[in-house]
Design a protein around this motif. Sequence first.
Motif, PDB file in Angstrom:
ATOM      1  N   GLY A  95       0.818  -1.207   0.000  1.00 38.39           N
ATOM      2  CA  GLY A  95       0.000   0.000   0.000  1.00 38.39           C
ATOM      3  C   GLY A  95       0.853   1.259   0.000  1.00 38.39           C
ATOM      4  N   TYR A  96       1.865   1.260   0.846  1.00 41.18           N
ATOM      5  CA  TYR A  96       2.763   2.418   0.895  1.00 41.18           C
ATOM      6  C   TYR A  96       3.455   2.597  -0.452  1.00 41.18           C
ATOM      7  N   ARG A  97       3.832   1.471  -1.028  1.00 45.37           N
ATOM      8  CA  ARG A  97       4.520   1.530  -2.316  1.00 45.37           C
ATOM      9  C   ARG A  97       3.655   2.239  -3.351  1.00 45.37           C
ATOM     10  N   LEU A  98       2.404   1.834  -3.422  1.00 44.42           N
ATOM     11  CA  LEU A  98       1.492   2.464  -4.366  1.00 44.42           C
ATOM     12  C   LEU A  98       1.347   3.949  -4.046  1.00 44.42           C
ATOM     13  N   PHE A  99       1.227   4.225  -2.775  1.00 46.45           N
ATOM     14  CA  PHE A  99       1.076   5.610  -2.332  1.00 46.45           C
ATOM     15  C   PHE A  99       2.256   6.455  -2.810  1.00 46.45           C
ATOM     16  N   VAL A 100       3.441   5.933  -2.568  1.00 47.76           N
ATOM     17  CA  VAL A 100       4.635   6.686  -2.938  1.00 47.76           C
ATOM     18  C   VAL A 100       4.736   6.845  -4.457  1.00 47.76           C
ATOM     19  N   ASP A 101       4.447   5.767  -5.171  1.00 43.95           N
ATOM     20  CA  ASP A 101       4.625   5.806  -6.622  1.00 43.95           C
ATOM     21  C   ASP A 101       3.579   6.652  -7.327  1.00 43.95           C
ATOM     22  N   LYS A 102       2.344   6.523  -6.889  1.00 42.72           N
ATOM     23  CA  LYS A 102       1.272   7.117  -7.671  1.00 42.72           C
ATOM     24  C   LYS A 102       0.546   8.265  -6.994  1.00 42.72           C
ATOM     25  N   LEU A 103       0.495   8.208  -5.679  1.00 40.72           N
ATOM     26  CA  LEU A 103      -0.432   9.116  -5.015  1.00 40.72           C
ATOM     27  C   LEU A 103       0.219  10.321  -4.373  1.00 40.72           C
ATOM     28  N   ALA A 104       1.507  10.202  -4.079  1.00 35.14           N
ATOM     29  CA  ALA A 104       2.135  11.271  -3.312  1.00 35.14           C
ATOM     30  C   ALA A 104       3.139  12.029  -4.160  1.00 35.14           C
TER      31      ALA A 104
END
Lengths: 338, 338
Positions: free
Chosen positions: A70-79
């Motif tokens: 989840g964090y990975r997705l957050f860092v890559d796409k959301l933040a």
Amino acid sequence: MLSERRLEVLRAIVQDYVGTEEPVGSKALTERHNLKVSPATVRNDMAALEEEGYIAQPHTSAGRIPTDKGYRLFVDKLAGVKPLSSPERRAIQNFLEGAVDLDDVVGRTVRLLAQLTRQVAVVQYPSLTRSTVRHVELLGLAPARLMLVLITDTGRVEQRMIDCPAPIGETVLADLRARLNSRVVGQRFTEVPSLVQDLPEAFDADDRGSIQTVLATLLETLVEETEERLMIGGTANLTRFGHDFPLTIRPVLEALEEQVVLLKLLGEAKDPGMTVRIGHENQHEGLSSTSVVSVGYGSGDEAVAKLGVVGPTRMDYPGTMGAVRAVARYVGQILAES
Amino acid sequence: MLSERRLEVLRAIVQDYVGTEEPVGSKALTERHNLKVSPATVRNDMAALEEEGYIAQPHTSAGRIPTDKGYRLFVDKLAGVKPLSSPERRAIQNFLEGAVDLDDVVGRTVRLLAQLTRQVAVVQYPSLTRSTVRHVELLGLAPARLMLVLITDTGRVEQRMIDCPAPIGETVLADLRARLNSRVVGQRFTEVPSLVQDLPEAFDADDRGSIQTVLATLLETLVEETEERLMIGGTANLTRFGHDFPLTIRPVLEALEEQVVLLKLLGEAKDPGMTVRIGHENQHEGLSSTSVVSVGYGSGDEAVAKLGVVGPTRMDYPGTMGAVRAVARYVGQILAES
DNA sequence: TCTGGCACTCTTCGTGCCTGAGTGCCAAGT
DNA sequence: ACTTGGCACTCAGGCACGAAGAGTGCCAGA
């Protein structure tokens, strides 16, 4: 593929969890972020996110927390990367500007980074591999005993004692010093071996043994000292890790003391820009509940070393990345000036 | 004054508490140590010891634990220094012998000490104040730009950039280098200022400005770098602090990061032999639940720096003191050899 | 596809109770 | 004047029980 809203929900979960350190439920989410849907809808989305492995529940009837994925997705796409405020920028500059030598620069950088991110900071000394030789000095301490001093363009100094097989005269030494410097000054470390290879031929047979020894030591220093040093700071911030940290903190402290581990950690980040390694993405066992944000920095266009921070996977990624990037830039500037 | 037996009781309490980390009661004491009296008697003794402030109870109906004052008495009167076993001695020697330079010696010492005592180790770099000059080197990097390299007898190297007011010729530089070295090599730092004072007079007026700058930088380096550096290690051992350590560990980590605090800590220990500071005897707030065992070490007869360990007041004093003393001796030997 | 409602599951907290370790004190013994 | 055994007292820690609250999953209706 996840719908737009589900991503939004994930982002909200990450943000809330980072803020509160507590599992976040559907109701709280709808209240604190103005998602324009009901808790029930969010629940459905959460179920889907959990299905996909982006979030998890510590136990039934608790809220959700993000997984590493989840964090990975957050860092890559959301933040994004949150830029620092201009007072912060000024503070960085002021703080770094007073530095008098390389140790000082590195020391200040570590303290600054630890303070700014409230996490553990790691700064690698400018690497010798990519550096060039500024000067080589040879000092006769005793007839058959020399000291070799190597000075790099990054201001680093390395010294080695050399015991020669035979005494070596002062004039020979001066000659050697001059020839050595005329060949290697300004050259990259990697070039040096081929440049000095035929040096002994210019000298008397008597001295060749000693000269070989000197050259061998020089080359050894170049290679050995490529094992890079680093400085860490802000370990006290580990105590902000979480309520359960007694178990978590120990392996982290142990890992931090193993410079080898840290160097590998920084070294593995190949990306020229910023690298974020989350939780289990770090190979090291003890760091499986931490994230590492690192970036290269350098005096010119090229990165000569890395710096970064180590913190809990539950960290403020945008803010941390912003601070790391900003500090790296300023350190680069400082190094370029000196 | 305390009777013989009461001291014996105190000793037993300290030993048991250090071993078990739990308040020790009268019954357990009579069982584990063959005091030839009944628990009731021990209780009376304990009451007296408590009256005098050597021990305390965490709460009514719990056993007793030693106070700082109790530990102090234990260290001063009741405990010897426990010598290391000969395998341990051999291990120390082997471990230190492979060191290649000063950084390496200090690094190994820290690791060794941390491992041996299972506590946090602190090693101060050999001080420059008491050292002598081994060599001064001047390198012309650009017409008006020099690098000063100072090498000490302890193997430490310091460098400084110098921007001269006027260009300085290579021959003048060589002359200066030679004169400088002939005057200061082998001399103590404190002697240097008076020895170089009249040096500029030997040179042309044109160069005097530059030479003054060089000398000023040299003297500055001597003074400034007397601010000593140190290395710490074994912080992971802090996690063995106790069950309640979240509260305790944080200020300790903070204190350890403040080199100033540590230097003061080591510096305050005036005793030429070993110094033990227990709990509140340390000035620093954050270290009020720790004890510091430190000792000077040096290459010759004189101590040139200090090393020691920081651990919980509840520590094995005899063992720790033994390890600290032994390590200091061996490091001294290693330094003397190189 | 979203929403409200409802039943269900767990953790968390507070309460009360009991047990055991340990104490302090006293009166008797040496 | 110490030492000892006995006895009453205190208090932390563990356990069981129940209530409260947060959060979920699922279903039926809009």
